[in-house]
Design a protein around this motif. Structure first.
Motif, PDB file in Angstrom:
ATOM      1  N   ALA A  29      30.518  54.235  32.616  1.00 48.22           N
ATOM      2  CA  ALA A  29      29.550  54.143  33.519  1.00 48.22           C
ATOM      3  C   ALA A  29      28.714  52.688  33.371  1.00 48.22           C
ATOM      4  N   SER A  30      28.917  52.094  32.080  1.00 47.58           N
ATOM      5  CA  SER A  30      28.579  50.914  31.951  1.00 47.58           C
ATOM      6  C   SER A  30      29.184  49.523  32.564  1.00 47.58           C
ATOM      7  N   ILE A  31      30.316  49.944  32.983  1.00 43.29           N
ATOM      8  CA  ILE A  31      31.324  48.653  33.490  1.00 43.29           C
ATOM      9  C   ILE A  31      30.625  48.279  34.838  1.00 43.29           C
ATOM     10  N   GLY A  32      30.612  47.155  35.122  1.00 45.41           N
ATOM     11  CA  GLY A  32      30.346  46.421  36.645  1.00 45.41           C
ATOM     12  C   GLY A  32      31.747  46.042  36.965  1.00 45.41           C
ATOM     13  N   ASN A  33      32.157  45.070  36.481  1.00 46.65           N
ATOM     14  CA  ASN A  33      33.638  44.356  37.096  1.00 46.65           C
ATOM     15  C   ASN A  33      34.724  44.626  35.936  1.00 46.65           C
ATOM     16  N   MET A  34      35.961  44.719  36.504  1.00 45.26           N
ATOM     17  CA  MET A  34      37.048  44.730  35.497  1.00 45.26           C
ATOM     18  C   MET A  34      37.863  43.511  35.944  1.00 45.26           C
ATOM     19  N   GLY A  35      38.328  42.577  34.953  1.00 43.18           N
ATOM     20  CA  GLY A  35      38.934  41.185  35.328  1.00 43.18           C
ATOM     21  C   GLY A  35      40.089  41.180  34.392  1.00 43.18           C
ATOM     22  N   GLU A  50      39.501  39.642  39.634  1.00 38.42           N
ATOM     23  CA  GLU A  50      38.620  40.546  39.112  1.00 38.42           C
ATOM     24  C   GLU A  50      38.428  41.338  40.425  1.00 38.42           C
ATOM     25  N   ILE A  51      37.769  42.703  40.025  1.00 41.02           N
ATOM     26  CA  ILE A  51      37.499  43.746  40.947  1.00 41.02           C
ATOM     27  C   ILE A  51      36.241  44.272  40.451  1.00 41.02           C
ATOM     28  N   THR A  52      35.485  44.748  41.372  1.00 38.43           N
ATOM     29  CA  THR A  52      34.130  45.262  41.085  1.00 38.43           C
ATOM     30  C   THR A  52      34.587  47.076  41.386  1.00 38.43           C
ATOM     31  N   ARG A  53      33.881  47.602  40.169  1.00 35.38           N
ATOM     32  CA  ARG A  53      34.272  48.803  40.160  1.00 35.38           C
ATOM     33  C   ARG A  53      33.565  49.847  41.191  1.00 35.38           C
ATOM     34  N   ASN A  54      32.496  49.371  41.885  1.00 38.87           N
ATOM     35  CA  ASN A  54      31.815  50.447  42.869  1.00 38.87           C
ATOM     36  C   ASN A  54      32.595  50.276  44.377  1.00 38.87           C
ATOM     37  N   ILE A  55      32.928  49.122  44.631  1.00 35.90           N
ATOM     38  CA  ILE A  55      33.392  48.876  45.930  1.00 35.90           C
ATOM     39  C   ILE A  55      34.663  48.258  46.085  1.00 35.90           C
ATOM     40  N   GLY A  56      35.244  47.925  44.893  1.00 40.03           N
ATOM     41  CA  GLY A  56      36.718  47.386  44.961  1.00 40.03           C
ATOM     42  C   GLY A  56      36.685  45.842  45.417  1.00 40.03           C
ATOM     43  N   TYR A  57      35.716  45.362  45.751  1.00 40.25           N
ATOM     44  CA  TYR A  57      35.698  43.856  45.915  1.00 40.25           C
ATOM     45  C   TYR A  57      36.558  42.876  44.953  1.00 40.25           C
ATOM     46  N   THR A  58      37.524  42.211  45.292  1.00 39.22           N
ATOM     47  CA  THR A  58      38.252  41.363  44.399  1.00 39.22           C
ATOM     48  C   THR A  58      37.943  39.922  44.755  1.00 39.22           C
ATOM     49  N   ASN A  59      38.526  39.221  43.435  1.00 40.08           N
ATOM     50  CA  ASN A  59      38.170  37.795  43.553  1.00 40.08           C
ATOM     51  C   ASN A  59      39.242  37.015  42.670  1.00 40.08           C
ATOM     52  N   SER A  63      44.965  29.385  41.621  1.00 41.29           N
ATOM     53  CA  SER A  63      46.533  29.283  41.324  1.00 41.29           C
ATOM     54  C   SER A  63      47.313  30.638  41.701  1.00 41.29           C
ATOM     55  N   VAL A  64      46.609  31.901  41.701  1.00 35.31           N
ATOM     56  CA  VAL A  64      47.181  33.115  41.869  1.00 35.31           C
ATOM     57  C   VAL A  64      47.220  33.674  43.326  1.00 35.31           C
ATOM     58  N   LYS A  65      46.167  33.122  44.012  1.00 34.71           N
ATOM     59  CA  LYS A  65      45.760  33.769  45.417  1.00 34.71           C
ATOM     60  C   LYS A  65      47.218  33.895  46.065  1.00 34.71           C
ATOM     61  N   GLY A  66      47.364  35.157  46.710  1.00 37.58           N
ATOM     62  CA  GLY A  66      48.634  35.641  47.649  1.00 37.58           C
ATOM     63  C   GLY A  66      49.718  35.902  46.738  1.00 37.58           C
ATOM     64  N   ARG A  67      49.577  35.943  45.612  1.00 32.62           N
ATOM     65  CA  ARG A  67      50.837  36.324  44.356  1.00 32.62           C
ATOM     66  C   ARG A  67      50.298  37.403  43.405  1.00 32.62           C
ATOM     67  N   PHE A  68      49.184  37.493  42.942  1.00 34.45           N
ATOM     68  CA  PHE A  68      48.670  38.491  42.214  1.00 34.45           C
ATOM     69  C   PHE A  68      47.570  39.248  42.989  1.00 34.45           C
ATOM     70  N   THR A  69      47.663  40.556  42.423  1.00 38.03           N
ATOM     71  CA  THR A  69      46.977  41.772  43.108  1.00 38.03           C
ATOM     72  C   THR A  69      46.151  42.557  41.879  1.00 38.03           C
ATOM     73  N   VAL A  70      44.837  42.563  42.065  1.00 39.29           N
ATOM     74  CA  VAL A  70      43.924  43.422  41.000  1.00 39.29           C
ATOM     75  C   VAL A  70      43.743  44.718  41.903  1.00 39.29           C
ATOM     76  N   SER A  71      44.017  45.639  41.260  1.00 35.63           N
ATOM     77  CA  SER A  71      43.644  46.940  41.785  1.00 35.63           C
ATOM     78  C   SER A  71      43.060  48.002  40.703  1.00 35.63           C
ATOM     79  N   LEU A  72      42.369  49.111  40.975  1.00 39.39           N
ATOM     80  CA  LEU A  72      41.576  49.835  40.069  1.00 39.39           C
ATOM     81  C   LEU A  72      41.814  51.271  40.439  1.00 39.39           C
TER      82      LEU A  72
END
Length: 117
Positions: A29-35, A50-59, A63-72
């Motif tokens: 519960a103390s976690i905000g983002n996971m990256g 990274e991804i926000t734990r509450n709404i799943g916003y990614t950043n 160098s990796v945009k379009g190739r890598f995907t972070v999911s939770l």
């Protein structure tokens, strides 16, 4: 405290894909983002995505945009890094991290990813 355990590293050829997993336990519960970060030999640790734990916003790093995907998966408390179209320059140790109070404070043990023909 939060504990992070990574899995899924390995050796792949250029153009192939690999998925890393990172399971979190402890004070979830103390976690905000996971990256994800990576560190190549002789270089400093760099941000990957990274991804926000509450709404799943990614950043992502440019160098990796379009190739890598972070999911939770909030049920399994597991964050994933799907890496496609891997390049030799992606070779590094990859670390997952969890933020608390807007800074990354907890780190996984690291997983080696090697991209080579």
């Amino acid at each position: 405290q939060v504990q992070l355990v990574e899995s899924g590293g390995g050796l792949v050829q250029p153009g192939e894909s690999l998925r890393l997993s990172c399971a979190a336990s402890g004070r979830i519960a103390s976690i905000g983002n996971m990256g994800w970060f990576h560190q190549a030999p002789g270089k400093e640790r760099e941000f990957v995505g990274e991804i926000t734990r509450n709404i799943g916003y990614t950043n992502y790093a440019d160098s990796v945009k379009g190739r890598f995907t972070v999911s939770l998966d909030n049920v399994k408390n597991t964050v994933y890094l799907q890496m496609n179209s891997l390049k030799p320059e992606d070779t590094a140790v990859y670390y997952c991290a969890a933020s608390s109070n807007r800074s990354y404070k907890f780190w996984g043990q690291g997983a080696q990813v090697t991209v080579s023909s």
